[in-house]
Design an enzyme around this catalytic site. Structure first.
Site, PDB file in Angstrom:
ATOM      1  N   SER A  10      -1.960   2.567   6.141  1.00 38.97           N
ATOM      2  CA  SER A  10      -1.170   2.993   5.808  1.00 38.97           C
ATOM      3  C   SER A  10      -0.045   2.277   5.157  1.00 38.97           C
ATOM      4  CB  SER A  10      -0.625   4.213   5.811  1.00 38.97           C
ATOM      5  OG  SER A  10      -0.284   3.532   7.150  1.00 38.97           O
ATOM      6  N   GLY A  11      -0.579   1.003   5.854  1.00 40.49           N
ATOM      7  CA  GLY A  11       0.482  -0.175   5.951  1.00 40.49           C
ATOM      8  C   GLY A  11       0.577  -1.137   4.297  1.00 40.49           C
ATOM      9  N   CYS A 148       2.803 -14.855   8.654  1.00 41.84           N
ATOM     10  CA  CYS A 148       2.221 -14.936   7.497  1.00 41.84           C
ATOM     11  C   CYS A 148       3.460 -16.145   7.172  1.00 41.84           C
ATOM     12  CB  CYS A 148       3.352 -13.982   6.672  1.00 41.84           C
ATOM     13  SG  CYS A 148       4.807 -13.632   7.583  1.00 41.84           S
ATOM     14  N   ASN A 317       2.912 -13.619   1.374  1.00 39.30           N
ATOM     15  CA  ASN A 317       2.934 -12.713   2.761  1.00 39.30           C
ATOM     16  C   ASN A 317       1.695 -11.877   2.979  1.00 39.30           C
ATOM     17  OD1 ASN A 317       5.043 -11.795   1.271  1.00 39.30           O
ATOM     18  ND2 ASN A 317       4.782 -10.236   2.507  1.00 39.30           N
TER      19      ASN A 317
END
Lengths: 350, 350, 350, 350
Positions: A10-11, A148, A317
């Protein structure tokens, strides 16, 4: 087809993984895992995607390993630690969190006090910068992807300390990133009105991504790096980051030597582009010129007045800093050409 | 009423000056000067303003001095040099450009090769940071205002090198600024599609604002600063800048000493706010928290790992970095309370 | 000094009220009220403000009326309803919520089913568009301010239906607004990553601000408006809204008649600017040209092909659409010149 | 391989075409044409792209047809008219400009007075909405692609007037678009400081995209549309547009009938997604949910109060509104599956 599971579906990184896995000719999205989002369909979670709409999010159990070849963990570090314990040795695990990035225990505990991890797995995780540890990835059962910012910093420093054999006595990192780095966690400072005009010093004196880079580079070449410190700033983009590295080396370098070294180091590595600052109509590296792609753009400069080097590295990122690099590592792991499924060019302007 | 002229009335700093002069209880906007915009009315130039709509832009001639008490030059440096020659000793001149900021000739010629300036005037210009040279401003006939970044850097360093008596052996400045710093000059890289998602390294290894700070601080206290270098980045805000200063000093300082020194140094200076990083619901200094106001927010940190200090200074480049500071200097010059006409609070969120 | 209380001090409209009250020469901020934020100091809540730092948020009780002359309710509608019951007849109440805007009970219940309000107060509230009901405000003990969109729509329509005596048979409103309209409520769709690139149809077929305008205009002049419907869209600005009104009238109007009618209607009303579309270097009305100010810019056009009128109204939703209009109403109420404390010019560009 | 030329290679649509052609498995970028940019390499023009770096821009001459199978004209309308005259019948021509969109001469002359076009070609151009004229594209030698807004409007209206057989007596279009729609033309209003906070009514009463839709729909089904008018607004995104259509039909329609009609009409058309407004975590259609992809999202609503329909259509103006639709038309023309080279999913958030 290689059957892939995405945990943390879900992210933002999870959504990006789904996008890339679905576009990949050899990966098949076979499982979505989550907690609060269990039962939701992909379309409810990621408004843009209209792929595999039938897939719904499920709880993560050990037996998912039976049906999968690889599991991507796009989860918070404590969750990743638990999932890794559950799935290790049953399926290839590629973790995007910080749970296993820092090998040195004391350093890990300082920066991730909230993360208890199975210590027996720690040394088995490969810190997966594909450009630097490509061969190790081929055999890896457990892969921990760099953060990142850490990806940008490592790719920015590698030509100096691994290619040219310089020692970076001191590195000051000033990192600037967009709001997607903070994910979808609800908090006032993340709301559009408070983030849209911000140049916000959210980590002015220290960031854990610096620790993992130091840990990795020292492990790779003892003495490569003296001190490496970092300040991190949020700026009002959504995707993309630019890491500025101010580097003091053990010997002076001139501009031409520097440019040649970067070009040479990344020859044959399709995702890292050593670029000249003025080669195009905007100054580069600029993350807008890599948006949506797996590229990392790097440039290096000599600051004559300060006697130091300025190295810039820009990437998306969510792609090269997360999901794209995860797929790149999976390609290495499963013996596919490195660019498989990652040939998309930057979407610019956006 | 003090009669004020604004030269360069069509630009962003010019527009901001008009806004502030018009809101000022003791300044009267009595002349608008320009070149390409001659004949245009204020309303045509600045869509927001509905003040003094009858005023139109005119050519600048020496005799405007007869009708004015002060002239603000919001013009490119070469134009400012010519206007200053024309108007000096006839009216108070406050120059917002870089024409007279660097006193040392060699340094000036390196960074402003395009600017020929009347050499006899150079030493007479006061470099007008009101917080640091307030007394000199009272008598000044010629005032040169620091650049927007230079203001932030100077205000960030002053408590260390002028207040605490430290020597800054090495200062690395990483400056992040919005698009209004580039004015309204037409160029592809300034268009919204190419600027909106940018984190753009437009001056990665050297910027002339560093030179003026060095020149000023060394003049003010010989030996205050060793090397001071700068990289500048454009980020997608319109107003506001954040200067990050990585400072290596000749002796170690601890956090409490540092915080106390900043508080003490700016006591009694209403426009500089020494702030604690977490005192409010977003991390500060952040330029969004000073937008539209004449404040400069500063904070200082000790980076234990690197053994250096991190100093942050945020301001609105069009106000404290340009028009607001100009009015502040004029207030000093004409014996008015420093805050006259500058009491507006930040417009946040915007 | 007029002692003012601000209830809902932690929100965006509350913060803006504090800013304006603090800058006001005749209003004194004497009380901050809240619930979740009780005990917090102003500086913790509003990062930009450095005024009255000692004031802390307190619980609202009936006896605050003893120490105050006016209370601004910048609270959700159900809270406003309760506060009004508590404070009515003890102090002047100016409510910024929707609790008392719609007088017709059925209409209120349709659009505010969650708001139970003291029915005996409803008819006593003056719907406070200062330009239209200025005289009523002078005597008012209870003032309900129109919503941000409702202000723009009402000011856009008034010259037609109240000035020219036209009947607006049908009005379609397409309203575009920034993210500050949604306040600081935590929700995924409000986070920067999901709001920054959005053109989001959050209320495509119906919005309660349309109901209050209809209710008010019909009350003011029966038959003034036939149907008035609205769609609302979020766009990626923070402040500001633009309401586009597509209006079908009972008789044809030509361009010159239209322009003259708007100019005439707002003559003597300093905060509403009837503007020509191309009078400046960007097309207006555009909310960027009123940012931070109490202006509402309006323009009207004839669409020859469609036989209808296009009316545009732009304002800053936190100022003319909320806190500024509240102060303007207070000025009227307390017999002060209408512009007192509201003379700030737009901050543009921002 | 199908050899493709891109004329207008330095612009935004040109750059997007190069991106898509280069990613296409059956198209080969074989020629770049331009005027001011002649001699420049691709990398100089489009900072993101690192494909075919050797290709340089050249002058357009008739003999390029000998080496090409298809030419995309991403040029201003007057240039497209000249290129079409040069290349017609020698190579397939796909024009992205407005030169040949409006067939009716009087209407063309009203909206494109600056465009003189070879009249003999006008009727031979197919107005290429692939979803509606797929069969005609298979044989077409000359294809004129609809404008970005026109694509959204046409796809939004087609289920009503072509699918359900309704007559749209009156259509009011309120179109909201990002800055990339204005290309890279240098002008003050296009600079980031003046565009970043804008909700700007650049065409409040009339836009030529409305004319081409009317012309096409009436040609396709006489009487399909009564009046169709349009207002256009710039909002601060870069890519993407949302067209809001307020439609008055000759008979009432209920919600379920409407939703079913849209679903049915676009069944089998992979690039148009009929969506429910609340099916995901942000309201849709929203152009951020199609960014970088060839999707057009549509939804239709009944406004009970107004007795009209609200139809929303969102697309990426550079993809489905320009380069993507061009490739889609080329796929149709050359007998390839419609999705070839266009399977990229939206990049969201960006």
């Amino acid at each position: 087809m290689i059957r892939a599971g995405v945990i943390g579906a879900s992210g933002l990184a999870g959504g990006e993984l789904i996008r890339l896995v679905a576009q990949h000719p050899a990966l098949e999205p076979a499982f979505l895992g989550g907690a609060a989002s269990v039962g939701m369909r992909m379309g409810e979670l990621h408004p843009g995607l209209r792929i595999h709409p039938g897939l719904t999010v499920r709880h993560v159990t050990a037996d998912i390993a039976d049906r999968l070849d690889v599991v991507f963990l796009a989860t918070p570090a404590p969750v990743s630690a638990r999932c890794a314990a559950l799935l290790a040795d049953r399926v290839v695990v590629i973790d995007l969190s910080g749970a296993f990035r820092i090998r040195a225990r004391r350093l890990h505990d300082r920066w991730y006090p909230e993360v208890e991890r199975p210590e027996d797995l720690v040394d088995r995780f490969v810190y997966g910068v594909p450009e630097l540890v490509g061969d190790q990835l081929r055999e890896a059962a457990l892969i921990s992807l760099p953060g990142c910012y850490a990806t940008a910093i490592t790719l920015g420093l590698a030509p100096l300390v691994l290619g040219m054999g310089l020692r970076a006595d001191r590195v000051l990192v000033d990192a600037k990133g967009g709001s997607s780095g903070g994910g979808l966690r609800l908090r006032a400072a993340g709301l559009h009105p408070l983030r849209s005009g911000a140049i916000t010093p959210y980590a002015p004196n220290g960031h854990r991504h610096a620790a993992e880079v130091t840990d990795f580079l020292r492990r790779t070449r003892p003495g490569a790096v003296g001190s490496l410190t970092m300040s991190a700033y949020g700026v009002p983009t959504v995707r993309g980051l630019l890491a500025s590295l101010y580097v003091f080396t053990d010997r002076a370098v001139d501009r031409r030597e520097l440019e040649r070294a970067y070009l040479r180091f990344y020859r044959g590595h399709p995702f890292v582009r050593a670029r000249r600052h003025t080669e195009t109509r905007i100054p580069v590296p600029d993350p807008q010129a890599v948006l949506g792609s797996n590229f990392c753009d790097v440039s290096a400069f000599v600051d004559e007045d300060g006697g130091h080097l300025v190295v810039l590295a820009a990437l998306d990122n969510l792609v090269k800093g997360a999901a794209g690099q995860a797929v790149q590592a999976a390609n290495r792991r499963f013996g596919l050409p490195e660019e498989t499924g990652l040939t998309m060019q930057p979407v610019m302007p956006a």
